[in-house]
Design a protein around this motif. Structure first.
Motif, short mmCIF file in Angstrom:
data_model
loop_
_atom_site.label_atom_id
_atom_site.label_comp_id
_atom_site.label_asym_id
_atom_site.label_seq_id
_atom_site.Cartn_x
_atom_site.Cartn_y
_atom_site.Cartn_z
N GLU A 59 -14.14 -6.51 9.61
CA GLU A 59 -12.70 -6.27 9.55
C GLU A 59 -12.44 -5.48 8.28
OE1 GLU A 59 -8.62 -6.36 10.42
OE2 GLU A 59 -10.38 -6.70 11.66
N VAL A 60 -11.75 -4.35 8.42
CA VAL A 60 -11.43 -3.50 7.27
C VAL A 60 -9.95 -3.70 6.94
CG1 VAL A 60 -11.32 -1.16 6.35
CG2 VAL A 60 -13.16 -1.80 7.94
N LYS A 61 -9.66 -3.98 5.69
CA LYS A 61 -8.29 -4.10 5.23
C LYS A 61 -8.08 -3.13 4.08
CE LYS A 61 -6.72 -7.19 8.00
NZ LYS A 61 -5.73 -6.79 8.99
N THR A 62 -6.97 -2.40 4.14
CA THR A 62 -6.69 -1.35 3.17
C THR A 62 -5.28 -1.50 2.61
OG1 THR A 62 -8.08 0.12 4.50
CG2 THR A 62 -6.69 1.16 2.84
N LEU A 63 -5.14 -1.30 1.32
CA LEU A 63 -3.83 -1.26 0.67
C LEU A 63 -3.76 -0.08 -0.29
CD1 LEU A 63 -2.98 -4.96 -0.34
CD2 LEU A 63 -1.85 -3.57 1.39
N LYS A 64 -2.57 0.53 -0.38
CA LYS A 64 -2.35 1.60 -1.35
C LYS A 64 -2.01 1.05 -2.72
CE LYS A 64 -0.02 5.34 -0.70
NZ LYS A 64 1.00 6.33 -0.31
N ASP A 65 -1.46 -0.16 -2.76
CA ASP A 65 -1.00 -0.74 -4.01
C ASP A 65 -1.46 -2.20 -4.06
OD1 ASP A 65 0.38 -1.81 -6.15
OD2 ASP A 65 2.33 -1.01 -5.55
N THR A 66 -2.35 -2.51 -4.99
CA THR A 66 -2.90 -3.86 -5.06
C THR A 66 -2.36 -4.65 -6.25
OG1 THR A 66 -4.84 -3.07 -6.28
CG2 THR A 66 -5.03 -3.18 -3.87
N ARG A 67 -1.20 -4.28 -6.76
CA ARG A 67 -0.63 -5.02 -7.90
C ARG A 67 -0.28 -6.46 -7.54
NH1 ARG A 67 4.17 -1.30 -9.57
NH2 ARG A 67 4.03 -0.97 -7.33
N PHE A 68 0.12 -6.69 -6.29
CA PHE A 68 0.62 -8.01 -5.91
C PHE A 68 -0.29 -8.79 -4.97
CE2 PHE A 68 4.30 -5.28 -6.83
CZ PHE A 68 4.73 -5.90 -7.98
N SER A 69 -1.20 -8.10 -4.32
CA SER A 69 -2.15 -8.78 -3.43
C SER A 69 -3.35 -7.88 -3.21
CB SER A 69 -1.50 -9.14 -2.09
OG SER A 69 -1.18 -7.97 -1.37
N GLN A 70 -4.40 -8.47 -2.70
CA GLN A 70 -5.62 -7.74 -2.39
C GLN A 70 -5.73 -7.58 -0.88
OE1 GLN A 70 -7.74 -6.40 -4.82
NE2 GLN A 70 -5.94 -6.99 -6.01
N PRO A 71 -6.35 -6.50 -0.42
CA PRO A 71 -6.44 -6.27 1.03
C PRO A 71 -7.08 -7.42 1.79
CG PRO A 71 -7.15 -4.32 -0.17
CD PRO A 71 -6.95 -5.41 -1.18
N GLU A 72 -8.11 -8.01 1.23
CA GLU A 72 -8.83 -9.08 1.93
C GLU A 72 -7.98 -10.33 2.16
OE1 GLU A 72 -9.97 -9.39 -2.47
OE2 GLU A 72 -9.71 -7.75 -1.04
N ASP A 73 -6.90 -10.47 1.40
CA ASP A 73 -6.01 -11.63 1.57
C ASP A 73 -5.32 -11.64 2.93
OD1 ASP A 73 -6.68 -12.37 -1.03
OD2 ASP A 73 -4.88 -11.45 -1.90
N ALA A 74 -5.29 -10.52 3.61
CA ALA A 74 -4.61 -10.42 4.91
C ALA A 74 -5.44 -10.97 6.07
CB ALA A 74 -4.23 -8.97 5.18
N VAL A 75 -6.69 -11.35 5.82
CA VAL A 75 -7.52 -11.90 6.90
C VAL A 75 -7.30 -13.40 6.95
CG1 VAL A 75 -9.85 -12.15 7.82
CG2 VAL A 75 -9.22 -10.05 6.63
#
Length: 131
Positions: A59-75
């Motif tokens: 599973e690939v998770k991508t964010l443009k702005d990680t100031r408030f959360s990390q992409p992997e937190d969405a799994v």
């Protein structure tokens, strides 16, 4: 295409190139089954012992702005359950019953578009059943 879809596709492209550079062989991208999908299905062969192989569902998770959360937190648990369902179908369809399945996350942070930060969470979860 919506901006968030473009970011997601860019993240998947980056993750695919990265995982191939790590020695994985990508079998499929965006493999769909029963209304859900897995972003990348890849085979890893142990370079020290080519008889040891694993099938990775990524599973690939991508964010443009990680100031408030990390992409992997969405799994979440629902996504993991869906990945297991897709893996079960994939292995059945391709008759890959004896290859161990591994579930990964690749996180792509695009705070600096020229220098994405890639994190690979390998074997982050194991379902109760084997395929």
């Amino acid at each position: 295409m919506a901006a968030h879809n473009e970011i997601g596709k860019l993240g998947e492209d980056i993750a695919t190139k990265w995982i191939e550079s790590e020695g994985f062989v990508v079998f499929d991208r965006n493999y769909r089954c029963e209304g859900t999908e897995v972003d990348i299905v890849a085979l890893w062969t142990n370079p020290s012992n080519p008889a040891l192989v694993e099938l990775h569902f990524v599973e690939v998770k991508t964010l443009k702005d990680t100031r408030f959360s990390q992409p992997e937190d969405a799994v979440d648990a629902a996504k993991m359950k869906n990945m297991a369902k897709v893996a079960q179908f994939y292995c059945f369809e391709r008759q890959l019953h004896n290859i161990p399945c591994v579930f990964d996350i690749i996180s792509v942070a695009l705070d600096d578009m020229e220098n994405p930060v890639i994190k690979h969470f390998e074997d982050f979860w194991r379902p109760e059943t084997r395929y």
